[in-house]
Design a protein around this motif. Structure first.
Motif, PDB file in Angstrom:
ATOM      1  N   PRO A 138       0.932  -1.221  -0.120  1.00 46.68           N
ATOM      2  CA  PRO A 138       0.043  -0.024  -0.121  1.00 46.68           C
ATOM      3  C   PRO A 138       0.758   1.176  -0.129  1.00 46.68           C
ATOM      4  O   PRO A 138       1.831   1.418   0.658  1.00 46.68           O
ATOM      5  N   ASN A 139       0.474   2.463  -0.410  1.00 45.07           N
ATOM      6  CA  ASN A 139       0.787   3.641  -0.472  1.00 45.07           C
ATOM      7  C   ASN A 139       0.527   4.536   0.842  1.00 45.07           C
ATOM      8  O   ASN A 139      -0.216   3.802   1.384  1.00 45.07           O
ATOM      9  N   PHE A 140       1.042   5.515   0.859  1.00 42.70           N
ATOM     10  CA  PHE A 140       0.606   6.436   2.184  1.00 42.70           C
ATOM     11  C   PHE A 140      -0.773   6.604   2.521  1.00 42.70           C
ATOM     12  O   PHE A 140      -1.180   6.440   3.358  1.00 42.70           O
ATOM     13  N   TRP A 141      -1.486   6.936   1.209  1.00 40.31           N
ATOM     14  CA  TRP A 141      -2.935   7.247   1.341  1.00 40.31           C
ATOM     15  C   TRP A 141      -3.767   6.032   1.664  1.00 40.31           C
ATOM     16  O   TRP A 141      -4.780   6.219   2.285  1.00 40.31           O
ATOM     17  N   GLN A 142      -3.227   5.139   1.167  1.00 42.99           N
ATOM     18  CA  GLN A 142      -3.916   3.725   1.532  1.00 42.99           C
ATOM     19  C   GLN A 142      -3.706   3.307   2.882  1.00 42.99           C
ATOM     20  O   GLN A 142      -4.855   2.890   3.573  1.00 42.99           O
ATOM     21  N   TRP A 143      -2.616   3.651   3.439  1.00 42.21           N
ATOM     22  CA  TRP A 143      -2.578   3.438   5.050  1.00 42.21           C
ATOM     23  C   TRP A 143      -3.337   4.425   5.725  1.00 42.21           C
ATOM     24  O   TRP A 143      -3.802   3.974   6.747  1.00 42.21           O
ATOM     25  N   ILE A 144      -3.881   5.421   5.206  1.00 41.66           N
ATOM     26  CA  ILE A 144      -4.548   6.623   5.944  1.00 41.66           C
ATOM     27  C   ILE A 144      -6.047   6.201   5.930  1.00 41.66           C
ATOM     28  O   ILE A 144      -6.766   6.165   6.970  1.00 41.66           O
ATOM     29  N   GLY A 145      -6.338   5.526   4.623  1.00 39.77           N
ATOM     30  CA  GLY A 145      -7.667   4.947   4.631  1.00 39.77           C
ATOM     31  C   GLY A 145      -7.856   3.705   5.600  1.00 39.77           C
ATOM     32  O   GLY A 145      -9.053   3.646   6.065  1.00 39.77           O
ATOM     33  N   PHE A 146      -6.688   3.074   5.880  1.00 38.91           N
ATOM     34  CA  PHE A 146      -7.115   1.936   6.626  1.00 38.91           C
ATOM     35  C   PHE A 146      -7.114   2.038   7.859  1.00 38.91           C
ATOM     36  O   PHE A 146      -8.077   1.690   8.572  1.00 38.91           O
ATOM     37  N   PHE A 147      -6.391   2.914   8.456  1.00 40.94           N
ATOM     38  CA  PHE A 147      -6.657   3.362   9.668  1.00 40.94           C
ATOM     39  C   PHE A 147      -8.031   4.270   9.929  1.00 40.94           C
ATOM     40  O   PHE A 147      -8.727   4.256  11.084  1.00 40.94           O
ATOM     41  N   LEU A 148      -8.336   4.932   8.972  1.00 44.27           N
ATOM     42  CA  LEU A 148      -9.648   5.640   9.124  1.00 44.27           C
ATOM     43  C   LEU A 148     -11.019   4.793   9.297  1.00 44.27           C
ATOM     44  O   LEU A 148     -11.818   5.086  10.149  1.00 44.27           O
ATOM     45  N   ILE A 156     -10.657   1.769  10.678  1.00 41.42           N
ATOM     46  CA  ILE A 156     -10.446   1.266  12.082  1.00 41.42           C
ATOM     47  C   ILE A 156     -11.043   2.346  13.058  1.00 41.42           C
ATOM     48  O   ILE A 156     -11.835   1.942  13.843  1.00 41.42           O
ATOM     49  N   LEU A 157     -10.749   3.652  12.795  1.00 43.74           N
ATOM     50  CA  LEU A 157     -11.361   4.467  13.695  1.00 43.74           C
ATOM     51  C   LEU A 157     -12.946   4.615  13.618  1.00 43.74           C
ATOM     52  O   LEU A 157     -13.555   4.636  14.725  1.00 43.74           O
ATOM     53  N   SER A 158     -13.384   4.626  12.450  1.00 41.92           N
ATOM     54  CA  SER A 158     -14.964   4.537  12.245  1.00 41.92           C
ATOM     55  C   SER A 158     -15.704   3.453  12.924  1.00 41.92           C
ATOM     56  O   SER A 158     -16.625   3.662  13.358  1.00 41.92           O
ATOM     57  N   VAL A 159     -14.900   2.185  12.794  1.00 40.04           N
ATOM     58  CA  VAL A 159     -15.340   1.092  13.159  1.00 40.04           C
ATOM     59  C   VAL A 159     -15.464   1.253  14.770  1.00 40.04           C
ATOM     60  O   VAL A 159     -16.685   0.805  15.496  1.00 40.04           O
ATOM     61  N   LYS A 182     -32.367   2.049  15.490  1.00 43.41           N
ATOM     62  CA  LYS A 182     -32.132   3.383  16.317  1.00 43.41           C
ATOM     63  C   LYS A 182     -30.678   4.119  15.812  1.00 43.41           C
ATOM     64  O   LYS A 182     -29.896   3.372  15.345  1.00 43.41           O
ATOM     65  N   ASN A 183     -30.752   5.302  16.269  1.00 42.87           N
ATOM     66  CA  ASN A 183     -29.619   6.158  15.916  1.00 42.87           C
ATOM     67  C   ASN A 183     -28.952   6.051  14.475  1.00 42.87           C
ATOM     68  O   ASN A 183     -27.577   6.065  14.404  1.00 42.87           O
ATOM     69  N   LYS A 184     -30.017   6.211  13.470  1.00 42.91           N
ATOM     70  CA  LYS A 184     -29.574   6.011  12.099  1.00 42.91           C
ATOM     71  C   LYS A 184     -28.456   7.160  12.069  1.00 42.91           C
ATOM     72  O   LYS A 184     -27.534   7.276  11.089  1.00 42.91           O
ATOM     73  N   ARG A 185     -29.128   8.311  12.341  1.00 40.01           N
ATOM     74  CA  ARG A 185     -28.268   9.499  11.978  1.00 40.01           C
ATOM     75  C   ARG A 185     -26.844   9.607  12.641  1.00 40.01           C
ATOM     76  O   ARG A 185     -25.816  10.049  11.868  1.00 40.01           O
ATOM     77  N   LYS A 186     -26.853   9.150  13.707  1.00 37.93           N
ATOM     78  CA  LYS A 186     -25.481   9.025  14.385  1.00 37.93           C
ATOM     79  C   LYS A 186     -24.257   8.156  13.655  1.00 37.93           C
ATOM     80  O   LYS A 186     -23.256   8.236  13.811  1.00 37.93           O
ATOM     81  N   LYS A 187     -25.157   7.098  13.062  1.00 35.78           N
ATOM     82  CA  LYS A 187     -24.550   6.153  12.208  1.00 35.78           C
ATOM     83  C   LYS A 187     -23.862   6.755  11.162  1.00 35.78           C
ATOM     84  O   LYS A 187     -22.945   6.027  10.362  1.00 35.78           O
ATOM     85  N   LEU A 188     -24.403   7.661  10.597  1.00 37.41           N
ATOM     86  CA  LEU A 188     -23.995   8.380   9.541  1.00 37.41           C
ATOM     87  C   LEU A 188     -22.615   8.799   9.532  1.00 37.41           C
ATOM     88  O   LEU A 188     -21.834   8.963   8.502  1.00 37.41           O
ATOM     89  N   VAL A 189     -22.246   9.161  10.538  1.00 33.22           N
ATOM     90  CA  VAL A 189     -20.893   9.884  10.656  1.00 33.22           C
ATOM     91  C   VAL A 189     -19.668   8.748  10.600  1.00 33.22           C
ATOM     92  O   VAL A 189     -18.814   9.084   9.593  1.00 33.22           O
ATOM     93  N   PRO A 190     -19.751   7.819  11.263  1.00 31.11           N
ATOM     94  CA  PRO A 190     -18.481   6.709  10.990  1.00 31.11           C
ATOM     95  C   PRO A 190     -18.908   6.197   9.457  1.00 31.11           C
ATOM     96  O   PRO A 190     -17.982   5.475   9.099  1.00 31.11           O
ATOM     97  N   LEU A 191     -20.276   6.053   9.237  1.00 35.41           N
ATOM     98  CA  LEU A 191     -20.571   5.323   7.732  1.00 35.41           C
ATOM     99  C   LEU A 191     -19.644   6.259   6.671  1.00 35.41           C
ATOM    100  O   LEU A 191     -18.965   5.660   5.923  1.00 35.41           O
ATOM    101  N   PHE A 192     -19.728   7.455   7.005  1.00 33.80           N
ATOM    102  CA  PHE A 192     -18.855   8.440   5.790  1.00 33.80           C
ATOM    103  C   PHE A 192     -17.493   8.094   6.285  1.00 33.80           C
ATOM    104  O   PHE A 192     -16.707   8.212   5.167  1.00 33.80           O
ATOM    105  N   GLY A 193     -17.093   8.043   7.263  1.00 31.07           N
ATOM    106  CA  GLY A 193     -15.555   7.860   7.743  1.00 31.07           C
ATOM    107  C   GLY A 193     -15.061   6.432   7.118  1.00 31.07           C
ATOM    108  O   GLY A 193     -14.113   6.272   6.163  1.00 31.07           O
ATOM    109  N   ILE A 194     -15.718   5.398   6.913  1.00 24.29           N
ATOM    110  CA  ILE A 194     -15.622   4.136   6.243  1.00 24.29           C
ATOM    111  C   ILE A 194     -15.498   4.517   4.855  1.00 24.29           C
ATOM    112  O   ILE A 194     -14.759   3.840   4.213  1.00 24.29           O
TER     113      ILE A 194
END
Length: 301
Positions: A125-135, A137-140, A277-289
């Motif tokens: 992977p390149n640098f941005w792929q690693w960023i995506g990888f950890f993003l 993880i954070l979202s989950v 429940k909590n569909k709107r709150k789940k949109l935040v980590p959804l977009f992170g993923i």
């Protein structure tokens, strides 16, 4: 081309997950799983029969089921055992957890695939792929915090461990797929037919055991139209996925990430259909993923 095939696989997987949630809701899990496998087997059976009687035509349309050696059957049986265990765990977890929690945890599959692709296949992977990888993880992790508000405590809920184990096994199967397709040169119809056949036998044995052991299991099963739909949609998704893997340039880490775009269908439509429940709150980590998946997919361009 393989990326577009991966997106088609993601589309059918997203629809497959919605049907699966409906199929297992207040239903006997193992019998539902067996029903989906039987539906997939019946869909593929004409290809196997046609390959015996009209091999030239099936080869021409690239749906030929090739004869296999005993060793090749053994490799497919290993895959069937891995996925049978993964599906049993995933179906049980899906029955007891909201789809908007299960689906993002399942989206952790690329993490395991990512690592395996580096260690086994030397994909880099390149640098941005690693960023995506950890993003991702954070979202989950953020999803786990939202899950606590629904009474789902990740440390003490056994179904969370079940879905994590199912995800790990599923990712292992994904890495194994690359070996089966690119090293053994198995074509998609051949792999799909025999894999479905062996998995159906494994799950069938579990269902027979449970039904003989408990009368309640027999009474708790209800047939729903979504059961065969799950089997058909899964086979369609697998076909496009295996076709993508046939491309020598296909990277399993990126293909696995592309498949995660199915979460847009599962989380958004699933949240609306099943009124979780909590569909709107789940949109935040959804977009992170989704952003993480995007970085993994397009950072090499």
């Amino acid at each position: 081309m393989w990326m577009y095939l991966g997106l088609l696989a993601a589309l059918f997987l997203g629809l497959h997950n919605l049907c699966k949630k409906h199929a297992v809701r207040n239903n006997e899990t193992y019998t539902v799983l067996l029903g989906t496998l039987v539906a997939g087997f019946l869909l593929l059976l004409p290809l196997f029969i046609g390959s015996l009687w009209q091999p030239e035509y099936l080869q021409q349309i690239q749906l030929y089921v090739t004869p296999l050696s005993i060793k090749e059957h053994g490799y497919i049986i290993i895959k069937a055992m891995i996925m049978a265990a993964s599906w049993v765990l995933a179906y049980q977890a899906l029955k007891h957890l909201p789809i908007t929690i299960v689906t993002p945890i399942r989206s952790a599959g690329p993490f395991f695939t990512f690592i395996g692709a580096i260690l086994i296949y030397q994909e880099r992977p390149n640098f941005w792929q690693w960023i995506g990888f950890f993003l991702i993880i954070l979202s989950v992790f953020l999803y786990s915090q939202i899950g606590k508000k629904e009474g789902i405590i990740f440390k003490s809920n056994k179904w969370i461990y079940a879905i994590v184990a199912a995800t790990f096994l599923g990712a292992s199967s994904g890495l194994y797929d690359k070996f089966l397709i690119q090293s053994l040169n198995l074509n998609p119809p051949t792999l799909q037919f025999w894999f479905c056949t062996y998995t159906m036998l494994f799950i069938g044995a579990i269902v027979l055991y449970k039904r003989n052991k408990s009368i309640a299991v027999k009474q708790s099963f209800q047939f729903r139209w979504t059961i065969p739909a799950v089997g058909v949609l899964l086979q369609m998704a697998d076909y496009f996925y295996f076709k993508a893997l046939q491309d020598p340039e296909a990277l399993i880490m990126l293909l696995s990430a592309i498949k995660r775009s199915q979460i847009l269908i599962a989380v958004v439509l699933g949240g609306l259909l099943f009124k979780e429940k909590n569909k709107r709150k789940k949109l935040v980590p959804l977009f992170g993923i989704l952003i993480g998946v995007f970085l993994i997919l397009y950072s090499n361009k």
